[in-house]
Design an enzyme around this catalytic site. Structure first.
Site, mmCIF file in Angstrom:
data_model
loop_
_atom_site.group_PDB
_atom_site.id
_atom_site.type_symbol
_atom_site.label_atom_id
_atom_site.label_comp_id
_atom_site.label_asym_id
_atom_site.label_seq_id
_atom_site.Cartn_x
_atom_site.Cartn_y
_atom_site.Cartn_z
ATOM 1 N N LYS A 70 0.842 -1.194 0.000
ATOM 2 C CA LYS A 70 0.000 0.000 0.000
ATOM 3 C C LYS A 70 0.892 1.265 0.000
ATOM 4 O O LYS A 70 2.085 1.186 0.250
ATOM 5 C CB LYS A 70 -0.930 -0.017 1.211
ATOM 6 C CG LYS A 70 -1.865 -1.252 1.225
ATOM 7 C CD LYS A 70 -2.725 -1.351 -0.014
ATOM 8 C CE LYS A 70 -3.942 -2.233 0.079
ATOM 9 N NZ LYS A 70 -3.781 -3.667 0.226
HETATM 10 C C1 LIG Z 1 -5.152 -4.498 0.768
HETATM 11 C C2 LIG Z 1 -6.613 -4.494 0.637
HETATM 12 C C3 LIG Z 1 -7.450 -5.062 1.605
HETATM 13 C C4 LIG Z 1 -6.964 -5.857 2.767
HETATM 14 O O1 LIG Z 1 -6.047 -5.230 3.553
HETATM 15 P P1 LIG Z 1 -5.105 -6.119 4.510
HETATM 16 O O2 LIG Z 1 -4.358 -5.109 5.291
HETATM 17 O O3 LIG Z 1 -4.226 -6.937 3.614
HETATM 18 O O4 LIG Z 1 -5.983 -6.960 5.352
HETATM 19 C C5 LIG Z 1 -8.828 -4.932 1.442
HETATM 20 N N1 LIG Z 1 -9.351 -4.299 0.396
HETATM 21 C C6 LIG Z 1 -8.586 -3.760 -0.570
HETATM 22 C C7 LIG Z 1 -9.246 -3.030 -1.694
HETATM 23 C C8 LIG Z 1 -7.193 -3.854 -0.487
HETATM 24 O O5 LIG Z 1 -6.449 -3.316 -1.458
#
Ligand SMILES: *Cc1c(COP(=O)(O)O)cnc(C)c1O
Length: 371
Positions: free
Chosen positions: A182
């Protein structure tokens, strides 16, 4: 030449030193760093209550629990997201309902959301794919009109804005992920923006076994919680990353502009590929996604780009076609736009440490492979 990955985190030396300090401090689980990180995040989100967790996924599950959503309730979401978005609906015992996407933004189509609302609908979970918000005015008009909760899956949208205001600084529940790929990371982690201190207190309970402090010497447990707390090690990374949020967002916007410039105005017409909407205002450019023309399959394209030492990501396969969801009655043909885009969408390299020369490399490869 080294392979250019589609994403890679950048952790600066100061942050690494801060993690080392935390490791030496004797307090490595949730503690002062977590509180400091939450305070900084809350400041950014206009003073709204914020709590951190060990994933983005669990923040959405906890938001659904706080809203009292469970068996017999319907929650509307998009078929084009990481499967976590729909899994949390099943996790609390509610029923996922999908609404097809808009082919241009690739986000949930709000007209189709409105059409999918029934007397059992309790909430909407919109996803801001690649960091691009949906029409937030319309979203909250629909929520108000039908008395629905909103759990914004803003996992990809930290740094994105709406009418100049940060995503998370307004609205209902807003969930962010700090997973490794992210825009800012804590290695794994997430945060939830809430509406009141009462909700934040409930979130704390769900985060840690339902434990509540009560009386002068004791604890009690009054709800069924899990183990979802962020550690100070993760928070130390998060604090270092958060300090760079503006720079990271600005650099990603710069890279996105360069993609458009180098691919050229007529790239879509020439190749049949669909570029993302040119948005340098609201999106944080978490991803730069292209929908491939039908004459090339995604595996073929990825193979050809790999031969040119370029890593390509793919976000996402339509959730309703996974076995778990087919077993619930979802099938091919139900969400045709999601199915087409889910089959042909790719993510080009996009990350903070990427240089202009890297974008140039990707664009010449794209023009070679699709041109
Ligand atoms: C990364 C992501 C998640 C999940 O996040 P985690 O921290 O991996 O649990 C959920 N929704 C979207 C759209 C994502 O990109």
């Amino acid at each position: 030449m080294n392979i250019l990955p589609f994403s890679r985190p950048t952790i600066d030396e100061e942050t690494i030193a801060s993690v080392a300090d935390t490791l030496r401090s004797g307090w490595i689980t949730s503690g002062p760093k977590v509180l400091e990180f939450e305070k900084q995040l809350s400041g950014y989100f206009g003073g709204r209550p914020v709590r951190t967790f060990n994933s983005g996924t669990c923040t959405m599950e906890i938001a659904l629990r706080i809203a009292g959503i469970g068996a017999g309730d319907e929650v509307i979401t998009t078929p084009i997201s990481w499967v976590a978005t729909a899994n949390v609906i099943l996790e609390v015992g509610a029923t996922p309902v999908f609404a097809d996407i808009d082919p241009v933004t690739r986000n949930i189509d709000l007209d189709k959301v409105e059409a999918a609302i029934t007397s059992k609908t309790r909430a909407i979970i919109p996803v801001y794919l690649a960091g691009k918000p949906v029409d937030m005015d319309r979203l909250y008009q629909i929520a108000a009109k039908y008395n629905l909760r909103v759990i914004e899956d803003a996992a990809q949208a930290i740094g994105s804005t709406w009418h100049g205001k940060p995503i998370g600084s307004f609205g209902d529940f807003v969930s962010f992920s700090f997973q490794a790929n992210k825009n800012i990371t804590t290695s794994e982690g997430g945060c939830l923006v809430l509406n009141s201190e009462a909700e934040a207190t409930l979130a704390e309970k769900y985060r840690l076994q339902g434990v509540t402090r009560s009386g002068w010497d004791g604890i009690d447990v009054d709800v069924l919680g899990g183990k979802y707390n962020m550690t100070d090690i993760s928070a130390a990374i998060g604090i270092g990353q958060f300090a760079k949020l503006e720079k990271i967002t600005a650099h990603r916007r710069h890279l996105a502009r360069r993609y458009f410039d180098l691919l050229g105005e007529d790239f879509g017409k020439r190749t049949g590929a669909e570029l993302p909407p040119k948005d340098f205002e609201s999106t944080n450019w978490h991803l730069f996604q292209v929908v491939l023309p039908d004459r090339i399959t995604r595996p073929e394209f990825m193979e050809k780009m790999k031969a040119k030492k370029i890593g390509i990501g793919f976000h996402y396969a339509p959730i309703h076609l996974f076995k778990l969801y087919r077993a619930l009655g979802f099938k091919e043909g139900m969400y045709p736009i999601a199915e087409r885009i889910g089959r042909q969408i790719v993510s080009l390299p996009m990350f903070y440490a990427m240089s202009e020369a890297d974008v140039d490399r990707v664009c010449s490869a794209m023009i070679d492979v699709l041109g």
